[in-house]
Design an enzyme around this catalytic site. Sequence first.
Site, PDB file in Angstrom:
ATOM      1  N   ARG A   1       0.863  -1.181   0.000  1.00  0.00           N
ATOM      2  CA  ARG A   1       0.000   0.000   0.000  1.00  0.00           C
ATOM      3  C   ARG A   1       0.899   1.230   0.000  1.00  0.00           C
ATOM      4  O   ARG A   1       1.975   1.226   0.612  1.00  0.00           O
ATOM      5  CB  ARG A   1      -0.888   0.014   1.252  1.00  0.00           C
ATOM      6  CG  ARG A   1      -2.105  -0.882   1.163  1.00  0.00           C
ATOM      7  CD  ARG A   1      -3.137  -0.357   0.149  1.00  0.00           C
ATOM      8  NE  ARG A   1      -4.303  -1.200   0.020  1.00  0.00           N
ATOM      9  CZ  ARG A   1      -4.453  -2.171  -0.885  1.00  0.00           C
ATOM     10  NH1 ARG A   1      -3.479  -2.439  -1.736  1.00  0.00           N
ATOM     11  NH2 ARG A   1      -5.578  -2.860  -0.954  1.00  0.00           N
TER      12      ARG A   1
ATOM     13  N   HIS B   1      -0.963   0.534  -9.896  1.00  0.00           N
ATOM     14  CA  HIS B   1      -1.646  -0.402  -8.996  1.00  0.00           C
ATOM     15  C   HIS B   1      -2.212  -1.577  -9.803  1.00  0.00           C
ATOM     16  O   HIS B   1      -3.415  -1.873  -9.730  1.00  0.00           O
ATOM     17  CB  HIS B   1      -2.741   0.305  -8.190  1.00  0.00           C
ATOM     18  CG  HIS B   1      -3.114  -0.458  -6.941  1.00  0.00           C
ATOM     19  ND1 HIS B   1      -3.571   0.132  -5.787  1.00  0.00           N
ATOM     20  CD2 HIS B   1      -3.065  -1.781  -6.659  1.00  0.00           C
ATOM     21  CE1 HIS B   1      -3.810  -0.800  -4.866  1.00  0.00           C
ATOM     22  NE2 HIS B   1      -3.501  -1.970  -5.383  1.00  0.00           N
TER      23      HIS B   1
ATOM     24  N   GLU C   1      -3.959   7.710  -5.116  1.00  0.00           N
ATOM     25  CA  GLU C   1      -4.160   6.997  -6.378  1.00  0.00           C
ATOM     26  C   GLU C   1      -5.462   7.464  -7.009  1.00  0.00           C
ATOM     27  O   GLU C   1      -6.438   7.653  -6.289  1.00  0.00           O
ATOM     28  CB  GLU C   1      -4.209   5.477  -6.140  1.00  0.00           C
ATOM     29  CG  GLU C   1      -2.890   4.923  -5.673  1.00  0.00           C
ATOM     30  CD  GLU C   1      -2.933   3.410  -5.410  1.00  0.00           C
ATOM     31  OE1 GLU C   1      -3.947   2.774  -5.754  1.00  0.00           O
ATOM     32  OE2 GLU C   1      -1.960   2.877  -4.867  1.00  0.00           O
TER      33      GLU C   1
END
Lengths: 319, 319
Positions: B234, B282, B263
Site C-alpha cells: 500500500r 496499482h 491513487e
Amino acid sequence: MSIIQPNILVFSPMQTDVETYAESIRNDGFMSVKTATTLDEVEKYLPGTEVILGWHFPTHLLSKPIASSVRWFQSMGAGVNDLIEDKSIPESIILTRIVNQFGTYISEYVFSFLLYIVKDYPRMRQSQLERRWDPFISETLKGKTIGVAGLGSIGAEIVRKARVFDMNVHGLSFSGKQASLVDCHFTPDQLSEFVKDLDYLVLTLPLTDSTHHIMTRDLLLAMKPKACLINVGRGLLIDEENLISVMQSGHLQTAILDVFETEPLPKDHVFWTMPNVYVTSHLSGPSTIEGVSSFFIGNLKRFLSEQPLHGLVDRKRGY
Amino acid sequence: MSIIQPNILVFSPMQTDVETYAESIRNDGFMSVKTATTLDEVEKYLPGTEVILGWHFPTHLLSKPIASSVRWFQSMGAGVNDLIEDKSIPESIILTRIVNQFGTYISEYVFSFLLYIVKDYPRMRQSQLERRWDPFISETLKGKTIGVAGLGSIGAEIVRKARVFDMNVHGLSFSGKQASLVDCHFTPDQLSEFVKDLDYLVLTLPLTDSTHHIMTRDLLLAMKPKACLINVGRGLLIDEENLISVMQSGHLQTAILDVFETEPLPKDHVFWTMPNVYVTSHLSGPSTIEGVSSFFIGNLKRFLSEQPLHGLVDRKRGY
C-alpha cells in the site's frame, strides 16, 4: 611431462582476458603458464605446451609438429562446434568444454524476456512516459506452456525455473536421459508434435550435424502463430532466412535471439530493426573469467591425477 | 434469510464489471443478484440485501437502517483499510477480503522488474537500437539478498520464486508464523537490522496503524545505497516525501512503485519523471473478475452452510 608443473598456454584474442586467466592459474600454484593473443605468439609458445586453455584458437596448428606435446585442449566455452568441425585435430588430444556454468545466466536471461513480454513491460513504460494511470491486467506465465529443446545443464535449469512459475513444461532431447524432468518429452522424430502446443520455445541445443538448421520453415510454421521463439543455443540451429520470411508473414509473435548464423550480427542485418525481434549480443551465457578459471583449475587437478575430466567432448556425438 | 437464495448486491464503480460478476454468480445458481455502480443505486437496492460483494463501496451506508439486513461484506480486494477505517460499520457485519489470489500476479511482477534491472535490460535495448554488438556480462539474481516484508500468501509466493533464483531470502513479519520460510526472520522491532543487508526490499505488508509510514527516512537511509525498493503493498507504507528526498540525495538505486499515497498518482507528481523510479498503476495484483467471482462463490457456499469464511478480516489486527 612434469606432473607438478605442466606447460600451459592460454589463448584468446582478448589481451586483458589472457592475462587475468594466467594470473588466476598461477595463483593456484601452476607457474608454467604462457599467454598468446595472436597467431605469431601461438606459434612461438606451442612447442612444449601440454595443456591449452583456448577461445577462438587457430585449431589448424594442432596437427602441426609444433603442437606435438599438446595432450589436452580446454575450451573456454560451452559450444565447441569449431573444434568438432576441424577434423585435422589429432584424436590423441583430449577436448573438453565448459559445462554446468551457464544455467544460472541463461535461465535468468530467458525469464527476464518471458516476464518482460507476459507482463507487457512496454505498455507499463509507455504509460509512465505519458503520466497515464493505466491499471491494465497482464497475462501470467502460470498456465502457459514452455518447450525446452535440449535438456543438458542449461535446459534443466530453465525447466527448474519454469516449474516455480507454474508453467506446463515440455522438453525435447536426443538422448532422452533427462526425460523425467518434463511433463511431456519428445524425441527429434517428433519435432512438429513438440512445437505445436508451445507458447514459448527455447533452443538450448548444441550445434551438430543433426541440429544444423533444425528450425526449418515447416517447423516454424508448425508453431502457434502467437508463439515466442528464444534461441540461446547456436545461431545455425535456425534457418535465419526462413525465420525472417515467416515472421514477416505475421507468424510468430516474438523472437528473442542471442545467437546468429554470423556473429557479430552484421550492421545491416534486418534482425536489428524487425518489430518483435529482440537482438542481444551472444551474452546470455557469458564465460566469466572467474567461472572458466575455476572450472579449468578443477579439471587441471583431475588431469594431473588422471581422473576423468569434466565436460569431455565426444567427437562423434558432436559436443 | 433464504438459505438457498440470499439477496446479493454487487457494487463497483465500473458498470461492465458488476454485470460480469452478477452473471458469473447467477451462473452458479444464485439468482437473486442486483448490481449497483452509483450511490443512488446502492440506496435503492440495499433494503433486503444480505450479502454484498463490493469495491470502493460507500461504507457509511452500512450503519443506516436501509442496511439492516446486511450480514456479510466481501471485498473485491486484498487490502481493506477503507473498511477498517470506517468505524461506523456495525460489528455484526462479517467482513472478508480476497486472499491467496494475488501471489502469482504480484510475484511475476516483482521478478519481471528484478530481472529487468539485474540483466541491465535498458543496455541490451539501447545496443539493439544502435545496432551495436555489445556482449557485456550482466549481474545475476543468484547470490543477491532479497527481503520480503510481509509473509502472507503474497510474500510467501515471492519467497518461493526467490529460492529458485538461488537468492538469500530474508523476511519480516508481525506474527512470525511463517518465519521458517526464510533464511533470516525479523520482527518489527528489528526493522533497521532487517533492511541493512538487502539488495532488494519488497513491501507486501497490509496497511494498518503499525505499518503506516513504516518506511521512515531513517529506515530508507539504513538501506544500502545501491539497494532497490519495491512497493506492492500500500502506498502509505512509505513516507513518500522522504523517499523523494532520500532518492534525490543519491541514496537507493531504484524504486519500483505500484502503489501510492494518492491513487491515481497525480499527473504532476515527481515520481512519474524521477530517474530510477518505475511507476506502475496499482496493477501488480489485479482483482480479476474470474478470480474474485470464484473466491466469492466459494465463500458464499461456506456462508450458507455456516462454515468459516476465507479471508475473514480481524478488525483489531487491521486486515
